[in-house]
Design a protein around this motif. Structure first.
Motif: not given
Length: 275
Positions: A85-90, A138-140, A152-159
């Motif tokens: 499922p594609v869930r987009h996060y701001l 990563r850029e933000v 993604t939520l995964l990216a938010a946690k990583k960065y």
């Protein structure tokens, strides 16, 4: 340690799909690749064992790079299907209010899938396209400023970014189909699918005759798309998905007839559907 590739960078939906399938990280090492082409060629050359790539989105349709390379450029088998499922996060820094955000960064498809939300909540913000949702995050994260990323939520946690809002995609039934690719044939599971690509002679009714074979053998076709054959303007190849596995008698007989009656035929895989 077995090497498994995915479409990177870290924090993408492709990594999420890979983690859901290859969940024993003591046995597998996940490696990000910058492009689908790099990843598929690495599997084809034997540099890594398997790879996970997107092949279709419920809104945007087929991922043409994946289907074209499977048809024309590499000899790989689809070994499994995973639907995410594609869930987009701001994502961004909580120090800045929505009306202070000057730029929103993400992959063009992610921006398109959140178009109504972004227009409503931050109509004056500039949309900045990046190579992936993870690259946008990563850029933000690299500089505290009034910018946000769709990711993604995964990216938010990583960065280390905060979730400013959740499920911002305009269509809630948004899913991406990923496939596991490798040299070996896929295994038969409880629920299976078979994918192939073929072309016919340019004669009236040829495509109908091919497709009618599946009806005769009671094989259900779930998808058909056409792509340029890359040989001549106006000539196409057809990708189809079928319910079932090649080890089933009706499927085996149907595919034998199709192979005899097509000018080009390539079985892309018979594989389990992971739910």
């Amino acid at each position: 340690m077995l090497l498994i590739g995915y479409l990177g960078p870290s924090g993408t939906f492709s990594e999420q799909a890979a983690l859901s399938y290859f969940n024993n990280l003591n046995e597998y090492e996940l490696i990000p690749f910058p492009t689908i082409q790099d990843l598929l060629q690495a599997i084809d050359r034997g540099e890594i064992l398997k790879g996970v790539v997107p092949i279709e989105n419920s809104i945007e349709g087929a991922v043409n790079t994946t289907v074209d390379m499977l048809a024309f450029e590499v000899n790989l088998n689809i070994q499994a299907e995973i639907v995410i499922p594609v869930r987009h996060y701001l994502l961004g820094y909580k120090e800045f209010a929505f009306n202070e955000i000057t730029q929103v960064l993400s992959h063009p498809q992610a921006i398109a899938q959140c178009r109504n939300y972004l227009h409503t909540h931050m109509p004056k913000a500039e949309m900045v396209f990046t190579s992936s949702t993870a690259e946008a995050v990563r850029e933000v994260a690299s500089k505290k400023s009034p910018r946000a990323a769709v990711g993604t939520l995964l990216a938010a946690k990583k960065y280390g970014l905060s979730v400013l809002d959740s499920d911002i995609q305009d269509t809630k039934q948004n899913e991406t189909r990923f496939v596991v690719l490798g040299k070996e044939e896929g295994k038969k599971g409880d629920k299976c699918k078979t994918s192939l690509v073929f072309s016919t002679e340019n004669k009236p009714g040829e495509l109908y005759r091919i497709l009618n074979i599946f009806s005769l053998w009671d094989v259900n076709m779930t998808k058909i798309i056409s792509r340029p054959s890359k040989t001549k303007l106006g000539e196409y190849v057809f990708f189809i998905d079928l319910e079932g596995h090649v080890l089933e008698e009706d499927m085996k007989n149907a595919l034998m007839m199709v192979q005899r009656k097509t000018s080009f035929y390539k079985l892309l895989g018979s594989y389990e559907i992971i739910e």
